[in-house]
Scaffold this active site. Structure first.
Site, short mmCIF file in Angstrom:
data_model
loop_
_atom_site.label_atom_id
_atom_site.label_comp_id
_atom_site.label_asym_id
_atom_site.label_seq_id
_atom_site.Cartn_x
_atom_site.Cartn_y
_atom_site.Cartn_z
N ASP A 180 -2.02 6.47 6.18
CA ASP A 180 -1.97 5.05 6.52
C ASP A 180 -2.90 4.79 7.72
OD1 ASP A 180 -1.16 2.48 6.27
OD2 ASP A 180 0.88 2.77 7.01
N ARG A 239 6.70 -7.95 1.55
CA ARG A 239 7.57 -7.46 2.63
C ARG A 239 8.23 -8.63 3.34
NH1 ARG A 239 4.67 -4.15 6.66
NH2 ARG A 239 5.17 -2.36 5.37
N THR A 282 -6.14 -1.84 6.66
CA THR A 282 -6.00 -3.29 6.58
C THR A 282 -7.34 -3.94 6.26
OG1 THR A 282 -6.09 -3.13 8.98
CG2 THR A 282 -3.97 -3.66 7.99
N LYS A 336 0.83 -1.21 0.00
CA LYS A 336 0.00 0.00 0.00
C LYS A 336 0.87 1.26 0.00
CE LYS A 336 -2.35 -1.51 3.64
NZ LYS A 336 -1.82 -2.90 3.77
N THR A 337 1.87 1.29 0.88
CA THR A 337 2.75 2.46 0.94
C THR A 337 3.50 2.61 -0.39
OG1 THR A 337 3.05 1.98 3.27
CG2 THR A 337 4.58 3.53 2.30
P1 ATP Z 1 1.80 -1.50 5.57
O1 ATP Z 1 0.36 -1.37 5.32
O2 ATP Z 1 2.17 -2.38 6.71
O3 ATP Z 1 2.57 -0.20 5.52
P2 ATP Z 1 2.22 -1.94 2.90
O4 ATP Z 1 1.11 -2.74 2.33
O5 ATP Z 1 2.16 -0.47 2.80
O6 ATP Z 1 2.34 -2.34 4.36
P3 ATP Z 1 4.76 -1.67 1.64
O7 ATP Z 1 5.50 -0.95 2.72
O8 ATP Z 1 4.30 -0.89 0.49
O9 ATP Z 1 3.57 -2.48 2.27
O10 ATP Z 1 5.63 -2.86 1.04
C1 ATP Z 1 6.51 -3.58 1.84
C2 ATP Z 1 7.76 -3.93 1.06
O11 ATP Z 1 7.41 -4.91 0.09
C3 ATP Z 1 8.38 -2.77 0.30
O12 ATP Z 1 9.63 -2.48 0.84
C4 ATP Z 1 8.57 -3.26 -1.12
O13 ATP Z 1 9.93 -3.39 -1.40
C5 ATP Z 1 7.96 -4.61 -1.18
N1 ATP Z 1 6.88 -4.67 -2.16
C6 ATP Z 1 5.57 -4.46 -1.91
N2 ATP Z 1 4.84 -4.66 -3.00
C7 ATP Z 1 5.69 -5.01 -3.97
C8 ATP Z 1 5.52 -5.37 -5.35
N3 ATP Z 1 4.33 -5.43 -5.89
N4 ATP Z 1 6.61 -5.65 -6.06
C9 ATP Z 1 7.82 -5.64 -5.49
N5 ATP Z 1 8.05 -5.33 -4.18
C10 ATP Z 1 7.00 -5.02 -3.44
#
Ligand code: ATP
Length: 334
Positions: free
Chosen positions: A109, A217, A158, A64-65
């Site tokens: 977030d 992640r 989430t 998401k981030t």
């Molecule tokens: P949270 O909600 O806990 O913040 P998130 O869903 O925002 O989690 P991210 O921080 O965006 O998750 O992603 C976590 C890690 O996973 C990032 O560092 C990134 O490198 C990797 N990542 C996420 N999605 C992808 C993707 N589609 N392709 C490659 N790497 C990814």
């Protein structure tokens, strides 16, 4: 939750940042969301307007981030990052909103954890790009309207179901992120291994992908743990057996379940006879917050067919008994 949660170690954080894909083209998987979001952004560019507000939902660590950062990158706009728990008073939100530059992307977030008054202020800001700031107290209080620059809100949660309807309705686009397939996680891992200069065999990648809980992640985190193990053991080319040994040592089992996942299943089976048991009781039994069990552990356990949600509570499936090595009791509901 050392495996899923963002890490506190600055070096690991820097590495996590470096592994983030920077464009929609680099973003692996989530075909539908990627295509739809791409369209929203392109249309906004053609119309020379800020993009519609975007809501992203899904378990932690699915990107998401990363997607919020990509939205900013693709729109050529600056990005401001904040989170629901950081906004306790509507004044906190007013301060952020009024300091945005035109076109800025605001990433919020854990948007479901914002306070009620802030949430109500956000409704108006999203719809009309203005807020009413209350100055003073009691009878002397006055409300001063404040015009805001146009902005795009990217909200993350989430579970979209945790958001009140009026807030959900104000997003022009909602993207539901799903767990990644093993093949997609392998792509994430290959890209990361290249970036951190690590030699891993094809089978080695599959072994790590299989244990990554459908979550990029976690895949990246496990890759780093395997890297550490290989470094200490003088292994330069990581094979499947190395990955398996290393990850077993870190208590990540062959199905990707970690300590919390297993303790949820064990509590369900050993303390509550396989259920049904209420979510909050289950959370207390494993010493975690209800929300953590519900949004972090449960979605993956349900997807793996290990845990069921019934109107009377959570139940362990026969597959769960088999997975934790407990005999299925006679008269189990299955
Ligand atoms: P949270 O909600 O806990 O913040 P998130 O869903 O925002 O989690 P991210 O921080 O965006 O998750 O992603 C976590 C890690 O996973 C990032 O560092 C990134 O490198 C990797 N990542 C996420 N999605 C992808 C993707 N589609 N392709 C490659 N790497 C990814």
């Amino acid at each position: 939750r050392d495996i899923v949660q963002p890490t506190a170690d600055p070096e690991e954080r820097a590495l996590e940042g470096a592994l983030r894909p920077k464009t929609l083209g680099d973003f692996v998987g989530q075909e539908r969301v990627r295509e739809q979001l791409g369209l929203v952004l392109k249309a906004a560019q053609i119309r020379e307007r800020t993009a519609d507000h975007v809501l992203l939902s899904g378990p932690p660590g699915l990107g998401k981030t990363t997607l919020a950062m990509i939205v900013a990158q693709e729109m050529g706009a600056p990005l401001r990052i904040t989170s629901g728990p950081a906004i306790q008073h509507s004044g906190d939100l007013a301060a952020i909103l009024s300091s945005l530059v035109p076109g800025e992307i605001l990433f919020l977030d854990e948007i479901h954890r914002m306070s009620r008054p802030a949430e109500e202020m956000l409704y108006m800001a999203m719809e009309d790009f203005r807020v009413d700031v209350i100055v003073g107290k009691g009878a002397g209080a006055t409300s001063i309207p404040l015009e805001l620059p146009p902005f795009t809100l990217v909200g993350a949660t989430t579970r979209a179901g945790l958001l009140p309807g009026p807030l959900r309705d104000r997003f022009g686009f909602t993207g539901q992120l799903e767990f990644y397939s093993e093949a997609e996680l392998e792509l994430v891992l290959r890209r990361s291994a290249l970036l951190i200069d690590l030699a891993v065999s094809g089978q080695g990648f599959s072994e790590i992908a299989r244990r990554s809980r459908g979550t990029p992640r976690i895949a990246n985190r496990l890759l780093r743990r395997v890297r550490d193990w290989a470094l200490v053991h003088g292994v330069t080319n990581i094979e499947q057996s190395h990955a398996a040994t290393a990850l077993t040592m870190y208590e990540v089992d062959e199905r990707g379940l970690d300590r919390l996942d297993r303790s949820v299943l064990l509590a369900l089976i050993d303390k509550f006879g396989g259920g049904p048991v209420g979510l909050s009781t289950l959370a207390i039994a494993v010493g975690e917050e209800t929300e953590t069990v519900e949004t972090v552990a449960e979605p993956y356990l349900v997807r793996e067919g290990l845990l069921g949600r019934t109107p009377r509570g959570r139940v362990a499936t026969p597959a769960a008994y088999a997975h934790v090595g407990r005999p299925l009791p006679e008269g189990h509901w299955s």
